[in-house]
Enzyme design. Structure first.
Site, PDB file in Angstrom:
ATOM      1  N   TYR A 274       0.851   1.351  -0.407  1.00 18.14           N
ATOM      2  CA  TYR A 274       1.232   1.905   0.560  1.00 18.14           C
ATOM      3  C   TYR A 274       2.339   0.536   1.450  1.00 18.14           C
ATOM      4  O   TYR A 274       2.520  -0.760   0.195  1.00 18.14           O
ATOM      5  CB  TYR A 274       0.032   1.675   1.615  1.00 18.14           C
ATOM      6  CG  TYR A 274      -0.680   0.236   2.140  1.00 18.14           C
ATOM      7  CD1 TYR A 274       0.140  -0.649   2.576  1.00 18.14           C
ATOM      8  CD2 TYR A 274      -1.682  -0.211   0.732  1.00 18.14           C
ATOM      9  CE1 TYR A 274      -1.101  -2.168   2.997  1.00 18.14           C
ATOM     10  CE2 TYR A 274      -2.477  -1.612   1.262  1.00 18.14           C
ATOM     11  CZ  TYR A 274      -1.753  -2.227   1.710  1.00 18.14           C
ATOM     12  OH  TYR A 274      -2.604  -3.510   1.595  1.00 18.14           O
ATOM     13  N   PHE A 284       4.855  -6.026   7.964  1.00 18.94           N
ATOM     14  CA  PHE A 284       4.216  -6.686   7.406  1.00 18.94           C
ATOM     15  C   PHE A 284       3.155  -6.774   6.947  1.00 18.94           C
ATOM     16  O   PHE A 284       2.576  -7.830   6.334  1.00 18.94           O
ATOM     17  CB  PHE A 284       3.590  -6.790   9.210  1.00 18.94           C
ATOM     18  CG  PHE A 284       2.341  -4.830   9.151  1.00 18.94           C
ATOM     19  CD1 PHE A 284       1.544  -4.886   8.857  1.00 18.94           C
ATOM     20  CD2 PHE A 284       2.881  -4.727   9.619  1.00 18.94           C
ATOM     21  CE1 PHE A 284       0.170  -4.278   8.988  1.00 18.94           C
ATOM     22  CE2 PHE A 284       2.025  -2.609   9.727  1.00 18.94           C
ATOM     23  CZ  PHE A 284       0.814  -2.776   9.578  1.00 18.94           C
ATOM     24  N   ASP A 285       2.668  -5.757   5.373  1.00 21.72           N
ATOM     25  CA  ASP A 285       2.223  -5.975   4.544  1.00 21.72           C
ATOM     26  C   ASP A 285       2.600  -4.798   3.752  1.00 21.72           C
ATOM     27  O   ASP A 285       2.909  -3.460   4.013  1.00 21.72           O
ATOM     28  CB  ASP A 285       0.496  -6.002   4.907  1.00 21.72           C
ATOM     29  CG  ASP A 285      -0.718  -5.693   4.181  1.00 21.72           C
ATOM     30  OD1 ASP A 285      -0.319  -6.291   2.775  1.00 21.72           O
ATOM     31  OD2 ASP A 285      -1.472  -5.499   3.986  1.00 21.72           O
ATOM     32  N   ILE A 303      -8.584   0.133   8.929  1.00 19.59           N
ATOM     33  CA  ILE A 303      -8.918   1.454  10.765  1.00 19.59           C
ATOM     34  C   ILE A 303      -9.103   2.640  11.238  1.00 19.59           C
ATOM     35  O   ILE A 303      -8.566   3.105   9.968  1.00 19.59           O
ATOM     36  CB  ILE A 303      -6.926   0.178  11.143  1.00 19.59           C
ATOM     37  CG1 ILE A 303      -6.489   1.143  10.132  1.00 19.59           C
ATOM     38  CG2 ILE A 303      -6.391  -1.100  11.250  1.00 19.59           C
ATOM     39  CD1 ILE A 303      -4.848   0.968  10.765  1.00 19.59           C
ATOM     40  N   TYR A 329      -5.197  -2.020  15.622  1.00 20.94           N
ATOM     41  CA  TYR A 329      -5.711  -2.799  16.382  1.00 20.94           C
ATOM     42  C   TYR A 329      -5.898  -3.115  17.400  1.00 20.94           C
ATOM     43  O   TYR A 329      -6.149  -4.994  18.132  1.00 20.94           O
ATOM     44  CB  TYR A 329      -5.124  -4.578  15.381  1.00 20.94           C
ATOM     45  CG  TYR A 329      -4.836  -3.931  13.632  1.00 20.94           C
ATOM     46  CD1 TYR A 329      -6.207  -4.781  13.072  1.00 20.94           C
ATOM     47  CD2 TYR A 329      -4.094  -3.486  12.982  1.00 20.94           C
ATOM     48  CE1 TYR A 329      -6.356  -4.898  12.192  1.00 20.94           C
ATOM     49  CE2 TYR A 329      -3.886  -3.969  11.692  1.00 20.94           C
ATOM     50  CZ  TYR A 329      -5.236  -4.056  11.054  1.00 20.94           C
ATOM     51  OH  TYR A 329      -5.117  -3.938  10.084  1.00 20.94           O
ATOM     52  N   PHE A 346       2.178   3.978   8.809  1.00 18.33           N
ATOM     53  CA  PHE A 346       2.002   3.323   6.688  1.00 18.33           C
ATOM     54  C   PHE A 346       2.494   4.560   6.469  1.00 18.33           C
ATOM     55  O   PHE A 346       2.361   5.330   6.556  1.00 18.33           O
ATOM     56  CB  PHE A 346       0.567   3.436   6.546  1.00 18.33           C
ATOM     57  CG  PHE A 346      -0.102   2.812   7.802  1.00 18.33           C
ATOM     58  CD1 PHE A 346      -0.491   1.044   6.726  1.00 18.33           C
ATOM     59  CD2 PHE A 346      -0.155   2.293   8.726  1.00 18.33           C
ATOM     60  CE1 PHE A 346      -0.870   0.253   6.712  1.00 18.33           C
ATOM     61  CE2 PHE A 346      -0.459   0.579   9.060  1.00 18.33           C
ATOM     62  CZ  PHE A 346      -1.110  -0.357   8.499  1.00 18.33           C
TER      63      PHE A 346
END
Length: 354
Positions: A274, A284-285, A303, A329, A346
């Site tokens: 991902y 961010f990731d 999540i 979040y 994502f």
């Protein structure tokens, strides 16, 4: 990864409400040390104004029940019982850092490129999941055993032999005639070209073998270089062609690739690649190679947007999930990378599931 004990004693007739300030996993429910009567007592959990019976306990029959329920930070929850007996709930707090979850997985191997077709390699390069330059270097470190290499070796052997025969023929003539050096070179080159052509024809007549991965990577790299740049309008038109699904909680799933086999269901253990971005496009990731990120689908280990957005995907399938804050979040965010009330995007790929 678990990071501490969690417990709650529920007394009959009382309710226990709270906003979850640290995610935890509920793993067991048991009757207290003493019981008031032999009637059944049910444990009820209310989340977002919806009530659910987690289990029912009966003295002398079922006095404890194993559970596997994850509750996420920020959720409004209430525990209570229906019955006359005291119930004890136990579990563990869960570490929220996604990177810790990744590190806790068993070590895996890099993506197995031998299972990918040239089209799939091209798609991965287009989406930035693999670097063609790095991939080519890795391929060049291996043994080069392509049919072209074998054919070239045979051509060189034949050419060297016939070149010697040509020289001997010129030297054995009864009345040698001086031949210009350039003419000799031309004859040699013509002879080599003829032999190479024959060798290629013989090779083409044989059953074709699959191309080496080195050739496939070179081909993909050339196609990527030669592919004309698309205009913004063309890109928008192509984006509209993708299948879009609106899911629970406002999650939008854009199907980029269907994949193969049966669709994955809740309860399966899934391995994912991902890239996570904010609505602004800031990453961010990400996890795009090496061991996939493994978790159990629908068990609140990730999540909510992932739990609903991955159901139905097939092996090798790809989706873009647009997840509103309420399914990610929430109003608290996940500082410092994810601000409060953030919509997340994502790009995901289902590598495998069990």
């Amino acid at each position: 990864m678990f990071r501490g004990f969690w417990g709650l004693k529920i007394v009959p007739g009382k309710t226990y409400s709270q906003t979850v300030d640290a995610s935890f996993r509920l793993s067991n429910a048991a009757l207290g040390a003493t019981v008031e009567d032999d009637s059944r007592t049910s444990v009820v959990l209310t989340v977002d104004d919806k009530s659910f019976v987690l289990c029912s306990l009966t003295p002398g029959s079922i006095e404890q029940q194993t559970l596997d329920i994850g509750l996420t930070e920020g959720e409004e929850i209430t525990f209570e019982t229906q019955g006359n007996n005291e119930v004890h709930l136990t579990g563990n707090f869960i570490a929220e850092d996604m990177d810790s979850d990744y590190d806790s997985e068993e070590d895996g191997d890099e993506m197995d490129l031998s299972d990918l077709s040239p089209e799939e390699l091209k798609e991965l390069i287009d989406e930035g999941l693999i670097d063609p330059e790095t991939l080519l270097e890795e391929m060049e470190d291996g043994n080069y055993d392509s049919d072209d290499a074998e054919a070239d070796m045979r051509i060189r052997e034949i050419t060297d032999e016939d070149e010697q025969e040509l020289v001997e023929e010129l030297e054995s003539e009864e009345e040698p005639v001086p031949v210009p050096e350039t003419e000799v070179k031309i004859k040699k080159q013509a002879k080599k070209a003829e032999l190479k052509r024959k060798a290629e024809e013989e090779e083409a007549a044989k059953p074709k073998k699959s191309k080496s991965k080195k050739d496939e990577v070179k081909k993909v790299k050339e196609e990527v270089k030669e592919e004309p740049k698309k205009t913004k309008e063309e890109a928008k038109k192509e984006a509209k062609k993708a299948k879009t699904i609106e899911l629970q909680g406002g999650v939008v799933a854009e199907v980029k690739k269907e994949g193969t086999g049966a669709g994955v269901k809740k309860g399966a253990r899934v391995g994912m690649y991902y890239i996570g971005k904010l609505a602004s496009g800031k990453v961010f990731d990400q996890n795009t190679k090496g061991k996939p990120f493994w978790f159990r689908l629908g068990a609140s280990e990730v999540i909510k947007g992932w739990d609903v957005g991955i159901v139905g995907m097939k092996k090798g399938g790809e989706r873009r999930l647009t997840i509103p804050a309420a399914m990610a979040y929430g109003k608290r965010g996940a500082p410092p990378d994810i601000p409060p009330n953030a919509t997340l995007v994502f790009d995901i790929r289902l590598v495998d599931y069990k």
